[in-house]
Design an enzyme around this catalytic site. Sequence first.
Site, PDB file in Angstrom:
ATOM      1  N   LEU A   1      -3.888  -5.301   0.678  1.00  0.00           N
ATOM      2  CA  LEU A   1      -4.432  -4.281   1.581  1.00  0.00           C
ATOM      3  C   LEU A   1      -3.945  -4.518   3.007  1.00  0.00           C
ATOM      4  CD1 LEU A   1      -7.983  -4.344   0.009  1.00  0.00           C
ATOM      5  CD2 LEU A   1      -6.330  -2.454  -0.119  1.00  0.00           C
ATOM      6  N   PRO A   2      -3.909  -3.453   3.821  1.00  0.00           N
ATOM      7  CA  PRO A   2      -3.326  -3.608   5.161  1.00  0.00           C
ATOM      8  C   PRO A   2      -4.072  -4.608   6.051  1.00  0.00           C
ATOM      9  CG  PRO A   2      -3.458  -1.278   4.556  1.00  0.00           C
ATOM     10  CD  PRO A   2      -4.190  -2.037   3.496  1.00  0.00           C
TER      11      PRO A   2
ATOM     12  N   THR B   1      -2.179 -10.124   4.273  1.00  0.00           N
ATOM     13  CA  THR B   1      -2.138 -11.017   5.437  1.00  0.00           C
ATOM     14  C   THR B   1      -3.417 -10.733   6.218  1.00  0.00           C
ATOM     15  OG1 THR B   1       0.260 -10.882   5.463  1.00  0.00           O
ATOM     16  CG2 THR B   1      -0.809 -11.739   7.444  1.00  0.00           C
TER      17      THR B   1
ATOM     18  N   LYS C   1       0.350 -18.455   6.625  1.00  0.00           N
ATOM     19  CA  LYS C   1       1.061 -17.171   6.711  1.00  0.00           C
ATOM     20  C   LYS C   1       1.201 -16.721   8.168  1.00  0.00           C
ATOM     21  CE  LYS C   1       2.757 -13.145   5.514  1.00  0.00           C
ATOM     22  NZ  LYS C   1       4.140 -13.017   5.056  1.00  0.00           N
TER      23      LYS C   1
ATOM     24  N   LYS D   1       0.270  -6.465  13.741  1.00  0.00           N
ATOM     25  CA  LYS D   1      -1.021  -7.005  13.289  1.00  0.00           C
ATOM     26  C   LYS D   1      -0.930  -8.520  13.129  1.00  0.00           C
ATOM     27  CE  LYS D   1      -1.692  -7.382   8.942  1.00  0.00           C
ATOM     28  NZ  LYS D   1      -1.989  -7.362   7.493  1.00  0.00           N
TER      29      LYS D   1
HETATM   30  P1  NAD Z   1       1.232  -0.655   2.494  1.00  0.00           P
HETATM   31  O1  NAD Z   1       0.666   0.070   3.654  1.00  0.00           O
HETATM   32  O2  NAD Z   1       2.548  -0.231   1.929  1.00  0.00           O
HETATM   33  O3  NAD Z   1       0.178  -0.662   1.270  1.00  0.00           O
HETATM   34  C1  NAD Z   1      -1.197  -0.786   1.430  1.00  0.00           C
HETATM   35  C2  NAD Z   1      -1.871   0.089   0.390  1.00  0.00           C
HETATM   36  O4  NAD Z   1      -3.286  -0.124   0.455  1.00  0.00           O
HETATM   37  C3  NAD Z   1      -1.645   1.597   0.627  1.00  0.00           C
HETATM   38  O5  NAD Z   1      -1.140   2.184  -0.551  1.00  0.00           O
HETATM   39  C4  NAD Z   1      -3.039   2.122   1.001  1.00  0.00           C
HETATM   40  O6  NAD Z   1      -3.270   3.443   0.550  1.00  0.00           O
HETATM   41  C5  NAD Z   1      -3.931   1.119   0.285  1.00  0.00           C
HETATM   42  N1  NAD Z   1      -5.277   0.991   0.847  1.00  0.00           N
HETATM   43  C6  NAD Z   1      -5.645   0.860   2.134  1.00  0.00           C
HETATM   44  N2  NAD Z   1      -6.974   0.667   2.227  1.00  0.00           N
HETATM   45  C7  NAD Z   1      -7.445   0.682   0.960  1.00  0.00           C
HETATM   46  C8  NAD Z   1      -8.727   0.502   0.387  1.00  0.00           C
HETATM   47  N3  NAD Z   1      -9.806   0.290   1.157  1.00  0.00           N
HETATM   48  N4  NAD Z   1      -8.847   0.559  -0.955  1.00  0.00           N
HETATM   49  C9  NAD Z   1      -7.761   0.769  -1.751  1.00  0.00           C
HETATM   50  N5  NAD Z   1      -6.522   0.939  -1.272  1.00  0.00           N
HETATM   51  C10 NAD Z   1      -6.370   0.885   0.072  1.00  0.00           C
HETATM   52  O7  NAD Z   1       1.284  -2.185   2.932  1.00  0.00           O
HETATM   53  P2  NAD Z   1       2.187  -3.331   2.298  1.00  0.00           P
HETATM   54  O8  NAD Z   1       3.479  -3.403   3.054  1.00  0.00           O
HETATM   55  O9  NAD Z   1       2.188  -3.198   0.829  1.00  0.00           O
HETATM   56  O10 NAD Z   1       1.347  -4.628   2.745  1.00  0.00           O
HETATM   57  C11 NAD Z   1       0.134  -4.987   2.093  1.00  0.00           C
HETATM   58  C12 NAD Z   1      -0.310  -6.329   2.655  1.00  0.00           C
HETATM   59  O11 NAD Z   1       0.703  -7.316   2.397  1.00  0.00           O
HETATM   60  C13 NAD Z   1      -0.521  -6.335   4.171  1.00  0.00           C
HETATM   61  O12 NAD Z   1      -1.604  -7.157   4.502  1.00  0.00           O
HETATM   62  C14 NAD Z   1       0.786  -6.894   4.705  1.00  0.00           C
HETATM   63  O13 NAD Z   1       0.616  -7.497   5.985  1.00  0.00           O
HETATM   64  C15 NAD Z   1       1.136  -7.891   3.623  1.00  0.00           C
HETATM   65  N6  NAD Z   1       2.567  -8.197   3.471  1.00  0.00           N
HETATM   66  C16 NAD Z   1       3.497  -7.213   3.481  1.00  0.00           C
HETATM   67  C17 NAD Z   1       4.847  -7.541   3.313  1.00  0.00           C
HETATM   68  C18 NAD Z   1       5.943  -6.487   3.338  1.00  0.00           C
HETATM   69  O14 NAD Z   1       7.130  -6.864   3.451  1.00  0.00           O
HETATM   70  N7  NAD Z   1       5.627  -5.198   3.235  1.00  0.00           N
HETATM   71  C19 NAD Z   1       5.234  -8.873   3.119  1.00  0.00           C
HETATM   72  C20 NAD Z   1       4.242  -9.857   3.073  1.00  0.00           C
HETATM   73  C21 NAD Z   1       2.919  -9.506   3.256  1.00  0.00           C
END
Ligand code: NAD
Length: 297
Positions: free
Chosen positions: A69-70, A100, A175, A244
């Site tokens: 989740l974000p 994260t 992280k 963030k």
């Molecule tokens: P993203 O925005 O692509 O995906 C997040 C998903 O969560 C979305 O589909 C959104 O609709 C859903 N969402 C939001 N609130 C929700 C809720 N309350 N219930 C259900 N679904 C909900 O983000 P991402 O890039 O996949 O990143 C996800 C997490 O992983 C973040 O914390 C990010 O910091 C971390 N992260 C991302 C990466 C990367 O390269 N993208 C790498 C490492 C860590």
Amino acid sequence: MASEDPGVAVVGLGNMGLGMAATLLGKDFAVAGYDLSAERCALARAAGVTIVPDLPTLARGAAILVLSLPLARDVAATVEGADGLLAHASPGSVIIDTSTSEVATSRRLAALCAARSIGFLDAPVSGGPAGARAGTLAIMIGGDTGHVAMARTVLDAMGTTVLHVGPSGAGNVAKLVNNLLVASHLLTMSEAMRLSEAAGVPAADVLKVVNAASGRSAVSEVNYPRWIESGRFDSGFTMGLMRKDVGLAAALAAQVGANLPMSELAAKLWRESAAGLADGEDFNRITALPAVRGTRP
Ligand code: NAD
């Protein structure tokens, strides 16, 4: 694995969550999923994920619950909100939070979950959407050793490097430290490349040297060739999420009283980047921002 499959659920089917779900499906786990976005649910369904309508249904059907989740507040709402996982997951189940997130939030949720005999691991990941899809993530974990053991098959399926760093919150600390370094390296590499050009040596030539010498980093070895020099800027990690992470690292430094002058400047530049780069832009774009590049070459 399928015969002993306890059922895995993924909450948050975004860039990372859908990749992890697809990896688990590819390794014969039965995977259920939930996301607020109908578009992400449709994509996940097409990939073979069983989409459920609400969190209680999801919680009741899985022994291992993966969150992607974000923000920390999204994690908190999913776990302790009305009709959240805390109220509906079975005792003995384990939540693997790969978001994260914030140290304090993870520790609080882990304590709440422990009171109901539910495991909660802060297990943020590195490796991006490509690593999620390939099952090659680095996973850094804070939490109870017994809960790590219970989640082991799922962790091993999602990552090639699974590091149990310490008790609850330790995964988040690791992280945030890692991403503070990446964020800082993007700024210093951008400056180093400008210095080469200003001194009359093409940046691409100096980059080759850096990558064969001691100044190299993941930013010089991966980000520059793959996403910056190529002009692709399609890493799948956004400015909003990196801002963030840098903000969380700065907040952590303030909480623990760490004096980090260079990191403070990096955090300031990342904060101010919001004026020129929208949340949805690729995080590698920071290297091209005029405020970062300055007015001179
Ligand atoms: P993203 O925005 O692509 O995906 C997040 C998903 O969560 C979305 O589909 C959104 O609709 C859903 N969402 C939001 N609130 C929700 C809720 N309350 N219930 C259900 N679904 C909900 O983000 P991402 O890039 O996949 O990143 C996800 C997490 O992983 C973040 O914390 C990010 O910091 C971390 N992260 C991302 C990466 C990367 O390269 N993208 C790498 C490492 C860590």
